[in-house]
Write an enzyme that holds these catalytic residues in place. Structure first.
Site, short mmCIF file in Angstrom:
data_model
loop_
_atom_site.label_atom_id
_atom_site.label_comp_id
_atom_site.label_asym_id
_atom_site.label_seq_id
_atom_site.Cartn_x
_atom_site.Cartn_y
_atom_site.Cartn_z
CG ASP A 1 25.65 81.82 -24.90
OD1 ASP A 1 26.35 82.19 -25.85
OD2 ASP A 1 24.52 82.27 -24.66
NE ARG A 2 32.86 79.31 -18.00
CZ ARG A 2 33.91 79.84 -17.41
NH1 ARG A 2 34.32 81.06 -17.74
NH2 ARG A 2 34.56 79.16 -16.49
#
Length: 317
Positions: free
Chosen positions: A142-143
Site C-alpha cells: 500500500d502507498r
C-alpha cells in the site's frame, strides 16, 4: 520521451511469454501512465492476434501485438525523477541479486503511477536504473506502508517468483501498532474480504461473507498501556488485508486514515504519529535459479521508532 507515431507490430518471443499485456506496454511505451495504458487496451487500440484483450491477458510465445501510436499530452506524461527521489530510491536498496532486488519502500510513495499520481516507485526506479532492460514488481505494498518490496530484474525471475508467491512459498512479516490490548490467544483472523468503491473513486475493503477467502496470522510483540505492537503474517494477499482484519478484530491500526476508529485516531494523535504504522519488516523467498532461501529485513523507519519510544514512556493517557 520519444512518441510512437506509427502502429508497431510486435512478435512475442518465448522469453516474453507469461507477461501481462499492461506490464508489456508499460515497458514498451516509456513514460505512459498506467491509466492511459488501461484506456487504450479497453478501447481496443491494442490487439493481440487481431483480437481485443483485457488488461490482465498474459502474452504467449508467437502472439502478434498491435501497439498503437501514442501521443502524450504534457499533463499525461510521467514526470522526470527529481534528484531527491532519485537519492531516496538509490538509498532504499537493501539487497540485490543477479535478477532480483529488494527495496525498503518509503511510506507515502505509491508503487504505481495513476489516479492522480504522476510517478510511482516502479516508473521512477526504471528511470534511476536505466542500466536494466527489465524491471517489474513481484508484489505490491500500500502507498502508506513501508518496508521490504521485491522486484525482478528478468522475465524468468518474475515468473519464478510469482509462482512462489502463488504457492505460498514466500514468508512476509509486518509490524503494526494497533489500538487496545491485542489478546495473546487471538493468533489469526479469517474474515472474508470484499473490495468496493467508496463513492469518490477511492478503493476500500470490507468484511463480507460473500467476499474472498482471506487469512492473516497475528502474534503479540510488545504490549503497552493502550496500544499493542503486533506481527502480522498474511497467508493470502488481499488488498488492505492486515488493516481490515485488525480493525475487524477490534484493534485498528494507528495512523490508518481509511479504517480508523475514534479510539485509534485519538491514540495516533497522542503519539504524534503522522503516517500509517504498518511496516514490512522481513521477507523470505527462494532465490531464482537455485531455490536457496533469501531473507531480507528492513529497519523500522525513524517515525515509527519514535512512536514506539513515546508509547514505552507511557505518553498515552
Amino acid at each position: 520521451m520519444s512518441e510512437g507515431r506509427e502502429v508497431q507490430w510486435v512478435d512475442i518471443a518465448p522469453e516474453q511469454a507469461g507477461q501481462r499485456i499492461d506490464n508489456f506496454l508499460m515497458t514498451r511505451l516509456k513514460g505512459a501512465p498506467r491509466a492511459l495504458i488501461y484506456r487504450i487496451v479497453r478501447k481496443g487500440e491494442v490487439r493481440v492476434n487481431k483480437k481485443r484483450v483485457k488488461v490482465d491477458y498474459r502474452l504467449q510465445a508467437g502472439d502478434l501485438v498491435r501497439v498503437p501510436p501514442l501521443r502524450l499530452a504534457p499533463r499525461e506524461a510521467v514526470k522526470e525523477v527529481s534528484d531527491n527521489l532519485r537519492d531516496l530510491l538509490v538509498g532504499s536498496v537493501i539487497m540485490e541479486g543477479p535478477d532480483w532486488m529488494v527495496l525498503n519502500k518509503p511510506s507515502g510513495l505509491a508503487v504505481h503511477g495513476g489516479s492522480g499520481v504522476k510517478i510511482g516507485l516502479i516508473e521512477a526506479l526504471r528511470q534511476v536504473r536505466d542500466d536494466l532492460s527489465f524491471l517489474e514488481l513481484v508484489h505490491r505494498l500500500d502507498r502508506d506502508t513501508s518496508g521490504c518490496l521485491l522486484l525482478a530484474k528478468s522475465r524468468d525471475a518474475l515468473v519464478t517468483l510469482n509462482e512462489s508467491l502463488k504457492k505460498h512459498g514466500m514468508d512476509k512479516r509486518y509490524l503494526a501498532l494497533v489500538s487496545g490490548r491485542w489478546p495473546t490467544r487471538k493468533t489469526y483472523e479469517s474474515a472474508r474480504l470484499d473490495r468496493f468503491d467508496a463513492g469518490n473513486g477511492e478503493r476500500r475493503v470490507r468484511v463480507d461473507p460473500n467476499g474472498k477467502v482471506s487469512r492473516t496470522h497475528f502474534s503479540v510483540v510488545e504490549t503497552f498501556e493502550k496500544v499493542t505492537l503486533i506481527e502480522a503474517e498474511p497467508v493470502t494477499g488481499r488488498t488492505h488485508q492486515i488493516r481490515v482484519h485488525a480493525a475487524h478484530a477490534g484493534h485498528a491500526l494507528l495512523g490508518d486514515d481509511k479504517y480508523a476508529t475514534r479510539e485509534s485516531g485519538f491514540l495516533t494523535k497522542q503519539l504524534g504519529l503522522g503516517r500509517l504504522f504498518l511496516h514490512a519488516r522481513a521477507l523470505t523467498f527462494p532465490e531464482p535459479g537455485n531455490g536457496r532461501p533469501v531473507t531480507v529485513k528492513a529497519p523500522l523507519p525513524e517515525a515509527l521508532e519514535e512512536a514506539l519510544k513515546r508509547a514505552r514512556q507511557n505518553a498515552l493517557r
